[in-house]
Design an enzyme around this catalytic site. Structure first.
Site, mmCIF file in Angstrom:
data_model
loop_
_atom_site.group_PDB
_atom_site.id
_atom_site.type_symbol
_atom_site.label_atom_id
_atom_site.label_comp_id
_atom_site.label_asym_id
_atom_site.label_seq_id
_atom_site.Cartn_x
_atom_site.Cartn_y
_atom_site.Cartn_z
ATOM 1 N N TYR A 266 0.748 -1.352 0.057
ATOM 2 C CA TYR A 266 -0.030 0.149 0.039
ATOM 3 C C TYR A 266 0.710 1.385 -0.086
ATOM 4 C CZ TYR A 266 -2.862 3.605 1.826
ATOM 5 O OH TYR A 266 -3.766 4.954 2.005
ATOM 6 N N ASP A 301 -8.365 -3.273 -1.304
ATOM 7 C CA ASP A 301 -9.321 -2.521 -1.881
ATOM 8 C C ASP A 301 -9.113 -1.013 -2.420
ATOM 9 O OD1 ASP A 301 -9.478 -0.582 0.765
ATOM 10 O OD2 ASP A 301 -8.748 -2.533 1.358
ATOM 11 N N LYS A 373 -11.365 -9.040 5.364
ATOM 12 C CA LYS A 373 -11.719 -7.665 5.386
ATOM 13 C C LYS A 373 -12.503 -7.029 4.271
ATOM 14 C CE LYS A 373 -9.339 -4.015 4.313
ATOM 15 N NZ LYS A 373 -8.784 -2.811 4.289
#
EC number: 5.4.3.3
Length: 519
Positions: A266, A301, A373
């Site tokens: 990330y 995500d 998640k």
């Protein structure tokens, strides 16, 4: 091997091949990781040895100690070696040593180096104290779950983001009373890019609240209190991404946080942090989280906010495989891997709900033990609160139909403002209604043989496997340069924080790796 019944008729030989490729990618990168340390890894060691606080200019003492060692070209031995040697030489505590360095009264690198075996033994014995505290925190958490029980089904995860820790506490307590199971305190904008961790309770943040050890302590205390009132253990979540991943993991372990955002890629993709730096930092942060019993959440995500969720679904799966393997190398069990994905397809897409269902069920079957998640729609939320509430309801349905675990509640006012307490109450009510009304639906449904849902999952798995093959040949660093994840290209020697990467000496020592990996 797979405890989840397969409804998608997935080719599990292909799953194993993909997993093997991801493992090879991780091991290849791990060779690089193990030869290097970083300034924040060493600052985390300082924090775990008991160094805390700031000087008169608000500079954290762990930064002062590590910068001092680095300026004298000593960081390749590790901060633990210099601190342990100074303790042997001076009889001072690590905190007193840090204060002496700050006052200009002590130069760690000029002290005579004692016998290396003696220094390492001292470092190890000093490290055991904090390790015991973290073990104790883990057993407190476990005893609370024994006392209150843990919820089966999806955990309702909500965020607070006022910028003021005291206001966050008010909102978090309200959310817990409304039914939230996990409270995440969003960090202030840009904290990822600070190469230090701020100190003390904070009341001014933008879009979130500074992650500090005192803020962690205050929120943990408040959630323990409200948890006793409502008769359940409320999990606390924060973010160890950015330039201080292992330090924030260490602070979280000391203050008994339960969930940490902790993705391997990330920071590289979305915060332009140097890839070498991030890979080394994520390893130690995951070792700490694994030992502390903290569930990590990964950030797949986020790819779908920059790339198309339908077209790029395979990149999410490939990244989940890679994140899983890096986590295993750091001693983090599958039960603590909150691998991320999201309900982010365009609402105008025909059969979009079926594709979302396929993707979510596929993640559930491929990672059967992981507390997945699942993130709500954000990209296509327009500010129309009525449509938004329906989008969130469809998202809630996918969660219960596919047994997701960490369910980040969508907010009907997404794209308008950070949530009001009333928005949260409506979102919690929406999810509770659907989860109760459809509780056993996953046990009742099968998917049509060779239907759209099964075919889609098979297609995404094949594409993910092809992508992993490509990454295995290129190596992870070259892959990131090509922009395969999230459509974001990053140079190997670019980005922030590369000057904080240091090659290890053959006598380098970090006692916490040894103690935490051999738990």
């Amino acid at each position: 091997m797979i405890s989840v019944e397969s409804k998608l008729n997935l080719d599990f030989n292909l799953v194993e091949k993909a997993r093997a490729k991801a493992k090879a990618i991780a091991i290849d990168t791990q060779e690089f990781i193990e030869k290097h340390t970083t300034v924040t890894v060493e600052r985390a060691v300082c924090r775990l040895l008991g160094i805390d606080g700031v000087d008169t200019d608000e500079v954290p003492l762990p930064n002062i100690v590590v910068d001092h060692i680095k300026e004298n070209n000593g960081l390749n031995l590790g901060a633990a070696m210099y601190i342990a040697n100074a303790v042997l030489n001076t009889g001072k505590t690590p905190q007193e040593i840090a204060q002496a360095i700050s006052a200009g009264e002590l130069d760690l690198t000029k002290l005579p180096m004692k016998d290396l075996f003696e220094v390492k033994t001292k470092a190890l014995s000093m490290a055991k104290e904090t390790v015991e505290k973290i073990k104790n925190n883990r057993s407190i958490r476990e005893s609370r779950f024994e006392e209150y029980g843990d919820k089966s089904g999806p955990l309702l995860y909500v965020i607070v983001a006022t910028g003021n820790i005291y206001e966050d506490i008010t909102q978090a307590v309200a959310a817990a009373k409304q039914g939230a199971d996990v409270i995440a305190v969003i960090r202030t904008t840009g904290q990822s890019l600070l190469d230090y961790v701020p100190y003390g309770a904070t009341t001014e943040g933008f879009g979130g609240t500074y992650a500090t050890q005192e803020n962690f302590r205050l929120m943990r205390e408040a959630l323990d209190k409200v948890g006793a009132e409502v008769g359940k253990y409320i999990r606390l979540c924060n973010y160890c991404s950015g330039l201080c991943m292992p330090e924030i993991a260490a602070m979280g372990a000391i203050e008994r946080l339960d969930v940490m955002l902790n993705d391997a890629l990330y920071g590289i993709l979305f915060r332009d942090i140097n890839m070498q730096r991030t890979m080394i930092d994520q390893n130690f942060s995951r070792i700490i989280n694994g030992f502390a019993g903290v569930i990590i959440n990964t950030g797949e995500d986020n790819y779908l906010t920059t790339a198309d969720a339908f077209e790029e679904a395979h990149t999410v799966l490939a990244s989940q495989f890679i994140n899983e393997q890096f986590a295993l190398l750091a001693g983090l069990p599958e039960e603590q891997m909150g691998l991320g994905h999201a309900f982010e397809m365009d609402p105008e897409l025909k059969n979009g709900f079926l594709y979302e269902l396929s993707q979510a069920q596929m993640a559930r079957e491929i990672f059967p033990k992981a507390p997945l998640k699942y993130m709500p729609p954000t990209k296509f939320m327009t500010g129309n609160i009525f449509k938004g509430h329906i989008q969130d309801a469809l998202f809630n349905m996918v969660t219960i139909m596919t047994n997701q675990r960490i369910h980040l509640l969508g907010m009907l006012t997404e794209a308008l403002h950070t949530p009001f307490m009333s928005d949260r109450a409506l979102s919690i009510e929406n999810a509770q209604y659907i989860f109760n009304n459809m509780e056993s639906i996953s046990e009742e449904i099968q998917f049509k043989e060779d239907g759209l849902i099964q075919k889609r999952a098979g297609f995404v798995l094949e594409k993910a496997n092809e992508l992993l093959e490509e990454i295995e040949q290129l190596g992870l660093f070259d892959t990131l340069e090509k922009g395969i994840f999230g459509g974001v290209k990053r140079p190997k020697d670019g980005g922030k924080g590369l000057n904080g990467v240091v090659s290890k000496d053959e006598n380098y020592y970090n006692p916490f790796v040894e103690l935490m990996l051999n738990k």
